[in-house]
Design an enzyme around this catalytic site. Structure first.
Site, short mmCIF file in Angstrom:
data_model
loop_
_atom_site.label_atom_id
_atom_site.label_comp_id
_atom_site.label_asym_id
_atom_site.label_seq_id
_atom_site.Cartn_x
_atom_site.Cartn_y
_atom_site.Cartn_z
N CYS A 319 64.46 63.25 57.65
CA CYS A 319 64.02 63.10 56.27
C CYS A 319 65.13 62.56 55.37
O CYS A 319 66.25 63.08 55.38
CB CYS A 319 63.57 64.47 55.77
SG CYS A 319 62.89 64.40 54.13
N ARG A 418 50.84 61.69 52.83
CA ARG A 418 51.77 62.81 52.74
C ARG A 418 52.66 62.71 51.50
O ARG A 418 53.18 63.71 51.01
CB ARG A 418 52.63 62.81 54.02
CG ARG A 418 53.51 63.99 54.15
CD ARG A 418 54.13 64.07 55.53
NE ARG A 418 54.67 65.40 55.70
CZ ARG A 418 55.89 65.75 55.32
NH1 ARG A 418 56.70 64.87 54.79
NH2 ARG A 418 56.29 66.98 55.48
P1 RVP Z 1 63.02 68.88 61.69
O1 RVP Z 1 62.50 70.06 62.50
O2 RVP Z 1 64.34 69.15 61.08
O3 RVP Z 1 63.00 67.61 62.48
O4 RVP Z 1 62.03 68.70 60.45
C1 RVP Z 1 60.64 68.51 60.61
C2 RVP Z 1 59.99 68.50 59.24
O5 RVP Z 1 60.46 67.38 58.47
C3 RVP Z 1 58.49 68.34 59.24
O6 RVP Z 1 57.79 69.52 59.52
C4 RVP Z 1 58.22 67.83 57.83
O7 RVP Z 1 58.17 68.87 56.87
C5 RVP Z 1 59.46 67.00 57.53
N1 RVP Z 1 59.22 65.55 57.68
C6 RVP Z 1 58.39 64.90 58.51
N2 RVP Z 1 58.53 63.58 58.30
C7 RVP Z 1 59.44 63.46 57.34
C8 RVP Z 1 59.93 62.22 56.75
O8 RVP Z 1 59.64 61.13 57.22
N3 RVP Z 1 60.70 62.34 55.69
N4 RVP Z 1 59.87 64.68 56.98
#
Ligand code: RVP
Length: 502
Positions: A319, A418
């Site tokens: 993210c 989203r």
């Molecule tokens: P991680 O477990 O740290 O990889 O995080 C997963 C989380 O990141 C997802 O459950 C969602 O809330 C968030 N996410 C998913 N896509 C993106 C993005 O493209 N920014 N963020």
């Protein structure tokens, strides 16, 4: 004047647990990781619980039906991704609900005019040595033959030999019909000394394989998560745009719990989506909401009727929301504040609304920290994306096996719902990246090791259940210097030393 939160916002790695008194019964075997998923009134039982505090993220690169089955076997829930058509998502949910333990939908399939080289490539990608040869190359096409390692010798055959020339053709295969039970299938496997048994319908279309190697494992899944009809429990993500069409389809397909998937949940759109569910289904359909990172956001969603609330903005490994838009909050601080609001809300209303810490789990101990800080369960993307069961390609990069992983806000997923704030704009800039993660093998082995660590730390804190951990945990902030002290330091690690001195 703008509002300023007191103190700094922190993340998991900035905290440690300080052990509490462990009595003799505090051993990992006595730990229960059971946890509520949906809200409940004081003295009542939640409608949905899990046997482990882990759910897989609502992401294209993480949660499909295969992941959902593997995780339900271990006691957790996958939320099948919503960034696909309503029909495709509902079909995934239905496949989980229809899944019969031991009957596996073939994941390695090929057409007969492909070559030995294609078989080798497929094996590299999926890691499976049994390949179904079907007329259309899909898992449910007409079965024309099967290829296993016994059917070819790379050293003796040209790589462009056609699959049809060396496969074991259907006429020579031992197969079973649609209505065959697992017990009957296993008997056929034993009687004929097979490694796998294809199950076909009356038109010779492939339905499943039953594998010899799976036989033993079916017996011992003490934590598996089943509904009242003994089917695996599964969740599904929804958005705040097409919910009037998507939710009925997912409910019809048998989804046990839904979750609104949004990067920012403190919004009127979420309330409208929950209102739709309550008007149409009352309390029979369960729906979580989020994501929020403070007390105000939690109270808004709890009052709107969310069955659970998801916490976290910008902490996900893929993210880039924080650096793109400048919104978010350290994940630990967000969880601590929202957990406090959840407890106050429970005290005031007698309604317990579980919270899920979403994103940013890097080490296994972060899960224990999140629980100790008050989370009822955690959602993980990167963690699950590394396993055999995730829907992405396994690739070899410079001699290391990797799996692909990408964010829902990346150009690759283009899940604009989203990030939608209403109005005309869709996703006009990226909030996520497309990347690789180190391949880590089967889900079962990894989850079991992770949970051993979680249970062990819980025992160090004198806790045998998650609610007990939440009450007894003692947490301390650590300085950056002491973080260095926490790893191996001032020693030369053997595995990193180039040559061994004899
Ligand atoms: P991680 O477990 O740290 O990889 O995080 C997963 C989380 O990141 C997802 O459950 C969602 O809330 C968030 N996410 C998913 N896509 C993106 C993005 O493209 N920014 N963020």
């Amino acid at each position: 004047m703008a509002y300023f939160y007191e103190g700094t916002s922190h993340t998991f790695s900035e905290y440690l647990l300080v052990p509490g008194y462990s009595s003799a019964e505090c051993i990992p075997d006595n730990v229960s990781l059971k946890t509520p998923v949906t809200k409940f009134k004081k003295g009542e039982e939640p409608a949905v619980t899990m046997n482990i505090p882990m759910v897989s993220a609502i992401m294209q690169s993480v949660s499909d039906d295969k992941m959902a089955i593997a995780l339900a076997i271990e006691g957790g829930i996958s939320f099948i991704y919503g960034a696909q058509t309503v029909e495709d998502q509902a079909a995934m949910v239905k496949r989980v609900k229809d899944y019969k333990a031991g009957f596996v939908v073939s994941s390695s399939n090929i057409q007969p005019d492909k070559t030995l080289q294609d078989i080798l490539d497929l094996k590299e990608k999926t890691g499976h040595s049994t390949v179904a040869v079907t007329d259309d190359g899909t898992a449910h096409g007409k079965l024309l033959g099967v290829v296993t390692g016994r059917d070819y010798r790379v050293s003796r055959m040209s790589l462009d030999t056609k699959v049809s020339e060396f496969m074991t053709p259907f006429e020579k295969l031992i197969y079973a019909d649609k209505g065959t039970s697992l017990k009957e299938a296993n008997n056929i496997i034993w009687d004929h000394k097979l490694n796998s048994l294809p199950i076909v319908d009356e038109n010779q279309k492939l339905l499943y394989f039953v594998f010899r190697k799976d036989y033993a494992s079916h017996k011992e899944n003490p934590r598996e998560l089943l509904d009242a009809k003994k089917r695996y429990v599964v969740g599904a993500g929804v958005n705040t745009r097409d919910y009037e069409k998507r939710i009925p389809a997912l409910v019809e397909a048998g989804a046990d719990v839904l979750c609104i998937d949004s990067s920012e949940g403190f919004s009127e759109w979420q309330k409208r989506t929950i209102d739709f569910v309550r008007e149409k289904y009352g309390d029979t359909v369960k729906i979580g909401a989020g994501n929020v990172v403070d007390r105000e956001g939690f109270l808004f969603l709890a009052e709107a009727g969310a069955d659970f609330v998801k916490v976290g903005i910008g902490g996900g490994s893929i993210c880039i929301t924080r650096e793109t838009k400048g919104i978010g909050r350290g994940q630990a601080t967000a969880v601590i504040e929202v957990a406090k609001a959840r407890d106050e809300y429970y005290e005031k209303t007698g309604i317990y609304v579980p919270i899920c810490s979403d994103g940013g789990i890097v080490y296994d101990y972060h899960i224990t920290l999140a629980l100790a800080m008050g989370a009822d369960f955690v959602m993980l993307g990167r963690y699950f994306s590394r396993f055999d069961e995730s829907p992405t390609n396994k690739v070899n990069i410079n001699g290391n096996y990797m799996k692909e992983y990408w964010g829902e806000g990346s150009n690759r997923a283009r899940n604009w719902q989203r990030y939608d704030l209403g109005g005309k704009g869709g996703l006009s800039f990226e909030e996520g990246v497309d990347c690789y993660v180190p391949y880590a093998g089967p889900l079962k082995d990894n989850v079991s090791l992770t949970l051993k660590k979680v249970s062990s730390t819980m025992c160090n804190c004198g806790a045998l259940t998650i609610p007990e951990l939440q009450k007894k945990a003692k947490l301390t902030l650590v300085s950056s210097t002491s973080i260095v002290e926490g790893g191996a330091h001032d020693v030369l690690l053997k595995e990193k030393t180039a040559t061994t001195v004899k």
